[in-house]
Write an enzyme that holds these catalytic residues in place. Structure first.
Site, PDB file in Angstrom:
ATOM      1  N   GLY A 129       0.785  -1.231   0.000  1.00 31.59           N
ATOM      2  CA  GLY A 129       0.000   0.000   0.000  1.00 31.59           C
ATOM      3  C   GLY A 129       0.817   1.282   0.000  1.00 31.59           C
ATOM      4  O   GLY A 129       0.410   2.281  -0.571  1.00 31.59           O
TER       5      GLY A 129
ATOM      6  N   GLU B 199       3.669   4.287   5.860  1.00 30.96           N
ATOM      7  CA  GLU B 199       2.464   3.502   5.632  1.00 30.96           C
ATOM      8  C   GLU B 199       1.446   4.321   4.846  1.00 30.96           C
ATOM      9  O   GLU B 199       1.446   5.556   4.885  1.00 30.96           O
ATOM     10  CB  GLU B 199       1.920   3.081   7.025  1.00 30.96           C
ATOM     11  CG  GLU B 199       0.670   2.273   7.054  1.00 30.96           C
ATOM     12  CD  GLU B 199       0.729   0.950   6.310  1.00 30.96           C
ATOM     13  OE1 GLU B 199       1.057   0.968   5.114  1.00 30.96           O
ATOM     14  OE2 GLU B 199       0.388  -0.084   6.913  1.00 30.96           O
ATOM     15  N   ASP B 200       0.578   3.619   4.135  1.00 29.39           N
ATOM     16  CA  ASP B 200      -0.471   4.306   3.384  1.00 29.39           C
ATOM     17  C   ASP B 200      -1.504   4.929   4.324  1.00 29.39           C
ATOM     18  O   ASP B 200      -1.851   6.098   4.209  1.00 29.39           O
ATOM     19  CB  ASP B 200      -1.155   3.354   2.379  1.00 29.39           C
ATOM     20  CG  ASP B 200      -1.549   2.006   2.988  1.00 29.39           C
ATOM     21  OD1 ASP B 200      -1.449   1.828   4.229  1.00 29.39           O
ATOM     22  OD2 ASP B 200      -1.957   1.116   2.220  1.00 29.39           O
TER      23      ASP B 200
ATOM     24  N   ASP C 192      -5.426   2.685  10.353  1.00 30.36           N
ATOM     25  CA  ASP C 192      -6.847   2.410  10.574  1.00 30.36           C
ATOM     26  C   ASP C 192      -7.019   1.940  12.018  1.00 30.36           C
ATOM     27  O   ASP C 192      -7.087   2.758  12.936  1.00 30.36           O
ATOM     28  CB  ASP C 192      -7.290   1.367   9.539  1.00 30.36           C
ATOM     29  CG  ASP C 192      -8.765   1.043   9.589  1.00 30.36           C
ATOM     30  OD1 ASP C 192      -9.532   1.815  10.167  1.00 30.36           O
ATOM     31  OD2 ASP C 192      -9.166  -0.012   9.052  1.00 30.36           O
TER      32      ASP C 192
ATOM     33  N   LYS D 173      -7.017   7.433  10.068  1.00 27.30           N
ATOM     34  CA  LYS D 173      -8.445   7.374  10.418  1.00 27.30           C
ATOM     35  C   LYS D 173      -8.539   7.243  11.932  1.00 27.30           C
ATOM     36  O   LYS D 173      -8.645   6.130  12.451  1.00 27.30           O
ATOM     37  CB  LYS D 173      -9.084   6.119   9.811  1.00 27.30           C
ATOM     38  CG  LYS D 173      -9.355   6.140   8.328  1.00 27.30           C
ATOM     39  CD  LYS D 173      -9.995   4.790   7.964  1.00 27.30           C
ATOM     40  CE  LYS D 173     -10.340   4.656   6.522  1.00 27.30           C
ATOM     41  NZ  LYS D 173     -10.741   3.250   6.186  1.00 27.30           N
TER      42      LYS D 173
ATOM     43  N   PHE E  63     -14.266   3.514   3.008  1.00 28.00           N
ATOM     44  CA  PHE E  63     -13.280   2.669   2.349  1.00 28.00           C
ATOM     45  C   PHE E  63     -12.666   3.415   1.168  1.00 28.00           C
ATOM     46  O   PHE E  63     -13.338   3.741   0.202  1.00 28.00           O
ATOM     47  CB  PHE E  63     -13.879   1.331   1.915  1.00 28.00           C
ATOM     48  CG  PHE E  63     -12.806   0.367   1.509  1.00 28.00           C
ATOM     49  CD1 PHE E  63     -11.976  -0.209   2.471  1.00 28.00           C
ATOM     50  CD2 PHE E  63     -12.567   0.081   0.176  1.00 28.00           C
ATOM     51  CE1 PHE E  63     -10.945  -1.061   2.104  1.00 28.00           C
ATOM     52  CE2 PHE E  63     -11.536  -0.773  -0.204  1.00 28.00           C
ATOM     53  CZ  PHE E  63     -10.728  -1.347   0.773  1.00 28.00           C
TER      54      PHE E  63
ATOM     55  N   ARG F  45      -4.820   0.610  -7.121  1.00 29.07           N
ATOM     56  CA  ARG F  45      -3.596   1.164  -6.527  1.00 29.07           C
ATOM     57  C   ARG F  45      -2.982   2.242  -7.402  1.00 29.07           C
ATOM     58  O   ARG F  45      -2.291   3.131  -6.925  1.00 29.07           O
ATOM     59  CB  ARG F  45      -2.535   0.064  -6.348  1.00 29.07           C
ATOM     60  CG  ARG F  45      -2.857  -0.953  -5.287  1.00 29.07           C
ATOM     61  CD  ARG F  45      -1.592  -1.760  -4.988  1.00 29.07           C
ATOM     62  NE  ARG F  45      -1.851  -3.031  -4.342  1.00 29.07           N
ATOM     63  CZ  ARG F  45      -2.046  -3.204  -3.040  1.00 29.07           C
ATOM     64  NH1 ARG F  45      -2.050  -2.160  -2.238  1.00 29.07           N
ATOM     65  NH2 ARG F  45      -2.259  -4.399  -2.543  1.00 29.07           N
TER      66      ARG F  45
HETATM   67  P1  5GP Z   1      -4.593  -1.234  10.526  1.00 33.48           P
HETATM   68  O1  5GP Z   1      -3.654  -2.311  10.965  1.00 33.48           O
HETATM   69  O2  5GP Z   1      -4.193   0.137  10.974  1.00 33.48           O
HETATM   70  O3  5GP Z   1      -6.008  -1.545  10.841  1.00 33.48           O
HETATM   71  O4  5GP Z   1      -4.643  -1.293   8.974  1.00 33.48           O
HETATM   72  C1  5GP Z   1      -3.739  -0.748   8.178  1.00 33.48           C
HETATM   73  C2  5GP Z   1      -3.924  -1.328   6.794  1.00 33.48           C
HETATM   74  O5  5GP Z   1      -5.291  -1.566   6.492  1.00 33.48           O
HETATM   75  C3  5GP Z   1      -3.458  -0.336   5.778  1.00 33.48           C
HETATM   76  O6  5GP Z   1      -2.103  -0.491   5.503  1.00 33.48           O
HETATM   77  C4  5GP Z   1      -4.313  -0.672   4.595  1.00 33.48           C
HETATM   78  O7  5GP Z   1      -3.685  -1.681   3.855  1.00 33.48           O
HETATM   79  C5  5GP Z   1      -5.572  -1.208   5.171  1.00 33.48           C
HETATM   80  N1  5GP Z   1      -6.653  -0.196   5.156  1.00 33.48           N
HETATM   81  C6  5GP Z   1      -7.182   0.494   6.183  1.00 33.48           C
HETATM   82  N2  5GP Z   1      -8.143   1.344   5.791  1.00 33.48           N
HETATM   83  C7  5GP Z   1      -8.218   1.210   4.450  1.00 33.48           C
HETATM   84  C8  5GP Z   1      -9.022   1.840   3.441  1.00 33.48           C
HETATM   85  O8  5GP Z   1      -9.866   2.723   3.658  1.00 33.48           O
HETATM   86  N3  5GP Z   1      -8.801   1.414   2.170  1.00 33.48           N
HETATM   87  C9  5GP Z   1      -7.883   0.455   1.852  1.00 33.48           C
HETATM   88  N4  5GP Z   1      -7.747   0.136   0.565  1.00 33.48           N
HETATM   89  N5  5GP Z   1      -7.109  -0.145   2.768  1.00 33.48           N
HETATM   90  C10 5GP Z   1      -7.279   0.225   4.066  1.00 33.48           C
HETATM   91 MG    MG Z   2      -1.158  -1.634   4.114  1.00 27.50          MG
END
Ligand code: 5GP
Ligand code: MG
Length: 179
Positions: free
Chosen positions: A43, A97-98, A101, A129, A150, A163
């Site tokens: 990502g 990181e992208d 979440d 987020k 999303f 992507r």
């Molecule tokens: P976390 O571990 O913080 O829950 O998740 C991080 C990962 O979840 C990010 O690197 C990404 O790959 C994915 N992710 C979280 N929110 C989104 C979103 O709105 N869209 C997409 N495509 N991926 C997300």
């Molecule tokens: Mg990711």
């Protein structure tokens, strides 16, 4: 592909402007150091390559691959699919990181590098987020705060697609809703 997008949240121009600012901040912090920049694949690919071009000082790049997502839902457990090749002991690490979440992925990676003896571990993320956080984790350099929707584009995918969009947008519900 563009027809699957409900609306654009951050245009390429807005992203460029914000990345210039973030890179300046990071440069001020690290220009007399040689950090290891660790993009979290896949990502962060587009965001990290754009950021790296703007970071005009000596650094190493070493990727990790983590996964916690299947489809559009977080599964809660983080898997390290590919590890770094570098010894991070005594080094400053910048995780790129992208999006943050739940925070689980970066918390896991941050603690991993701390355990390995990194001198510091900071987090640079294109999007955050804050509403959906389930663990205690904060980013040090954040591009934009994003709503709980999303998102796709600029590295963010849905089932491997989107992507390559040069902007960040909200995916139409009809694309991923199961009826
Ligand atoms: P976390 O571990 O913080 O829950 O998740 C991080 C990962 O979840 C990010 O690197 C990404 O790959 C994915 N992710 C979280 N929110 C989104 C979103 O709105 N869209 C997409 N495509 N991926 C997300
Ligand atoms: Mg990711």
């Amino acid at each position: 592909m563009n027809n699957d997008i409900e609306r654009i949240l951050y245009s390429e121009e807005e992203l460029n402007k914000r990345m210039n600012e973030m890179a300046q901040e990071i440069t001020a912090e690290y220009e007399n150091d040689t950090p290891i920049v660790v993009p979290v694949m896949t990502g962060a690919m587009m965001f990290s390559s754009e950021m790296l071009k703007r970071m005009n000082f000596k650094l190493n790049v070493d990727i990790v691959k983590a996964s916690s997502y299947v489809g559009s839902k977080s599964t809660g457990n983080v898997k390290l699919v590919q590890d770094v090749k570098s010894d991070v002991k005594g080094r400053r690490v910048i995780l790129m990181e992208d999006i943050i979440d739940t925070g689980r992925t970066l918390k896991f990676l941050k603690e991993l590098f701390e355990k390995r003896g990194a001198k510091s571990v900071e987090i640079c993320a294109m999007l955050d987020k804050p509403e959906t956080r389930v663990v205690d984790l904060h980013g040090d350099y954040i591009g934009f705060e994003a709503p709980d929707e999303f998102l796709v584009g600029y590295g963010l995918d849905y089932n491997g697609f989107y992507r390559n969009l040069p902007y960040i947008g909200v995916l139409k519900r009809s694309v991923y809703a199961v009826s």
